[in-house]
Design an enzyme around this catalytic site. Structure first.
Site, mmCIF file in Angstrom:
data_model
loop_
_atom_site.group_PDB
_atom_site.id
_atom_site.type_symbol
_atom_site.label_atom_id
_atom_site.label_comp_id
_atom_site.label_asym_id
_atom_site.label_seq_id
_atom_site.Cartn_x
_atom_site.Cartn_y
_atom_site.Cartn_z
ATOM 1 C CE LYS A 185 -3.990 0.468 -0.944
ATOM 2 N NZ LYS A 185 -4.606 0.103 0.345
ATOM 3 C CB SER B 78 -0.952 0.002 1.187
ATOM 4 O OG SER B 78 -1.979 -0.912 0.936
ATOM 5 C CE1 TYR C 10 -4.923 1.417 4.346
ATOM 6 C CE2 TYR C 10 -3.326 0.159 5.593
ATOM 7 C CZ TYR C 10 -3.842 0.560 4.391
ATOM 8 O OH TYR C 10 -3.276 0.114 3.241
HETATM 9 N N1 GLU Z 1 -1.961 -5.557 -1.622
HETATM 10 C C1 GLU Z 1 -2.458 -5.423 -0.285
HETATM 11 C C2 GLU Z 1 -3.947 -5.622 -0.252
HETATM 12 O O1 GLU Z 1 -4.637 -5.123 -1.098
HETATM 13 C C3 GLU Z 1 -2.068 -4.081 0.277
HETATM 14 C C4 GLU Z 1 -2.518 -3.865 1.701
HETATM 15 C C5 GLU Z 1 -1.604 -2.971 2.500
HETATM 16 O O2 GLU Z 1 -0.407 -2.888 2.224
HETATM 17 O O3 GLU Z 1 -2.105 -2.310 3.424
HETATM 18 O O4 GLU Z 1 -4.479 -6.303 0.560
#
Ligand code: GLU
Length: 309
Positions: free
Chosen positions: A67, A64, A242
């Site tokens: 992102k 993530s 998050y």
């Molecule tokens: N590829 C992971 C997912 O979609 C990324 C989640 C993360 O790094 O928080 O679950």
């Protein structure tokens, strides 16, 4: 603000190498193989200076931490208004993979830092074919890191084959017409961006590029338009950690993004990019050594964006 020194980074590395809590993510089977011993810290200045300690050359998948970068790319492709019509900018207080992620009336994902928003962002990335879109994403990351990066096919396949939850999120997005019929292509691109391999030094340079208004401090090349850097950083600040984003804003006070591979990067605007990598994560998906280093570094160097007024 006192500057970071090699002695301080070495001290924090030594201190937190002894932290033995947490374990590597297991829901993507390939990630479970990561060594819980790996631990790297790199601080990169907007002047191109680097201070490094530990396993800073070990490669990991960005997960993530990718992102915020793809969000910047679609802002450049479509502008704020259109992107806002597809993905919101509100924190959720929910986990990264929550399926209660769409706003009540608009059905937009709440923000681009959670999976629903990031999948919607991936679906928007322009290109004539799936391969062309992938090449654009890889080119984007090369611009930020200052060297070519590749994605790990094993990690990609491992996530793709087990991604029942992300698949259900994508179908929900299709149901509400946030994304189109190319559900599998959008998911593939999202999994590919998550499996891009980088080391802690690359991630610190990605962070320093954002700290420097979008210009990589080593290559001098622009990775993202300056006018979108504030959009990216504000979302990292409110949503990047998050359901720990509030706690993080309070105790660390800089925009940051974590990934379940154990990476965290943080941006001190105009000054520094910081990256920590260590696979053991907490139940919210954040590297435990990473969080500890960021907290202490922020306190010792007064890094919180609210503390140098
Ligand atoms: N590829 C992971 C997912 O979609 C990324 C989640 C993360 O790094 O928080 O679950």
């Amino acid at each position: 603000m006192p500057g970071p020194t090699q002695a301080l980074i070495d001290e924090l590395h030594l201190k937190y190498a002894g932290l033995r809590e947490g374990s590597a993510a297991t829901y993507i089977p390939e990630l479970a193989k990561a060594s819980t011993e790996h631990f790297g810290i790199v601080v990169a200045g907007v002047d191109g200076s680097l201070i490094a300690a530990g396993d800073t050359e070990v490669l990991f998948s960005l997960q993530s931490t990718s992102k915020p970068l793809t969000y910047g790319l679609v802002l450049e492709d479509f502008g704020r208004e259109f992107v806002l019509s597809k993905v919101g900018v509100e924190p959720t207080g929910e986990a990264f993979n929550s399926i209660v992620e769409l706003e009540k009336h608009t059905h937009r994902p709440y923000n681009p830092m959670i999976n629903s928003g990031a999948i919607a962002v991936s679906s928007l990335i322009r290109g004539a074919s799936a391969e062309a879109r992938l090449q654009r994403v890889l080119g984007l990351f090369e611009g930020y890191a200052g060297r070519p990066l590749a994605y790990d096919k094993k990690i990609f396949e491992s996530e793709k084959n087990t991604a029942h939850r992300n698949r259900s999120i994508a179908h929900l997005l299709r149901h509400f017409s946030v994304i189109g019929d190319d559900i599998d292509d959008s998911l593939d691109l999202y999994f590919q961006q998550c499996s891009i391999l980088a080391n802690t030094r690359d991630l610190a340079l990605i962070a320093a590029t954002l700290a420097g208004g979008g210009i990589n401090p080593r290559t001098g090349k622009r990775a993202v338009q300056e006018k979108y850097v504030g959009d990216i950083l504000s979302l990292m600040f409110t949503c990047g950690m998050y359901d720990s984003s509030g706690e993080w804003a309070y105790s660390v006070g800089i925009p940051a993004k974590s990934g379940v591979s154990g990476a965290i990067f943080g941006v001190v605007p105009g000054k520094l990019g910081i990256a920590v990598f260590s696979p053991p994560i907490d139940e919210k998906g954040h590297s435990l050594r990473g969080m500890a280093v960021f907290k202490e570094l922020s306190q010792r160097l007064n890094l919180s964006i609210f503390r140098h007024l």
